[in-house]
Design an enzyme around this catalytic site. Structure first.
Site, short mmCIF file in Angstrom:
data_model
loop_
_atom_site.label_atom_id
_atom_site.label_comp_id
_atom_site.label_asym_id
_atom_site.label_seq_id
_atom_site.Cartn_x
_atom_site.Cartn_y
_atom_site.Cartn_z
N PRO A 121 83.43 -12.55 -39.47
CA PRO A 121 83.45 -13.31 -40.72
C PRO A 121 82.26 -13.11 -41.66
O PRO A 121 81.42 -13.99 -41.83
CB PRO A 121 83.52 -14.76 -40.22
CG PRO A 121 82.81 -14.73 -38.91
CD PRO A 121 83.15 -13.40 -38.31
N CYS A 122 82.24 -11.98 -42.35
CA CYS A 122 81.18 -11.72 -43.33
C CYS A 122 81.27 -12.69 -44.51
O CYS A 122 80.27 -12.90 -45.20
CB CYS A 122 81.21 -10.28 -43.80
SG CYS A 122 82.81 -9.69 -44.36
N HIS A 123 82.43 -13.31 -44.71
CA HIS A 123 82.56 -14.28 -45.80
C HIS A 123 81.69 -15.51 -45.58
O HIS A 123 81.43 -16.25 -46.52
CB HIS A 123 84.03 -14.68 -46.01
CG HIS A 123 84.65 -15.32 -44.82
ND1 HIS A 123 85.18 -14.58 -43.77
CD2 HIS A 123 84.84 -16.63 -44.50
CE1 HIS A 123 85.68 -15.42 -42.86
NE2 HIS A 123 85.48 -16.67 -43.29
#
Length: 160
Positions: A121-123
């Site tokens: 989850p880079c978001h």
């Protein structure tokens, strides 16, 4: 490598898997790639993504195959995988955790090179002060993902 396309509320997502597990996710269709119906780990990935977008899955449990990236990038990807659902950390905070407090920009580059967005989850990594900056799927998609997670986390916390 096998590819499939999954419809999502933020548009089509292209997923790739090799003999080990999920090895890629891209926003939109990948040019020049032959897509097929999902099977194996791609079936599990499409099912888990559907549950994630429905708000019923908060932790992905998929075999992943990450064969590239520098040691620093891999450290950032491992860290982003530990950021709890519905929460965020800044690029600077991630840089400090992986051992290089002055490397906030390098964390941004590692996020951009994340081969398996959403599942890794880079978001959940944001700019200083919680500012929404940088995302391969575009800032509206990043906002959607963060709002989805915040809403689900809030509902779970207050449903008891």
């Amino acid at each position: 490598m096998r590819w499939t396309v999954v419809d999502s509320p933020i548009g089509p997502l292209s997923l790739a898997a090799d003999e080990v597990g999920v090895c890629g996710m891209r926003f939109g269709a990948v040019p020049g790639v032959e897509f097929a119906p999902p099977s194996g780990s791609l079936t599990a990935a499409t099912e888990q993504l559907a549950a994630y977008f429905a708000g019923t899955l908060t932790d992905f449990d998929l075999p992943l195959s990450v064969r590239r990236g520098s040691e620093f990038e891999r450290a950032v990807w491992r860290r982003m995988s530990t950021i709890p659902y519905g929460q965020t950390e800044t690029y600077g905070e991630v840089a400090a955790v992986v051992g290089d407090p002055g490397a906030a920009r390098a964390v941004g580059v590692a996020c951009n090179r994340n081969p398996i967005a959403i599942i890794v989850p880079c978001h959940r990594i944001v700019g200083a002060g919680g500012k929404l900056v940088g995302f391969g799927g575009g800032l509206p998609a990043k906002r959607f993902l963060l709002e989805l997670e915040a809403g689900v986390a809030w509902q779970r916390e207050w449903a008891t």
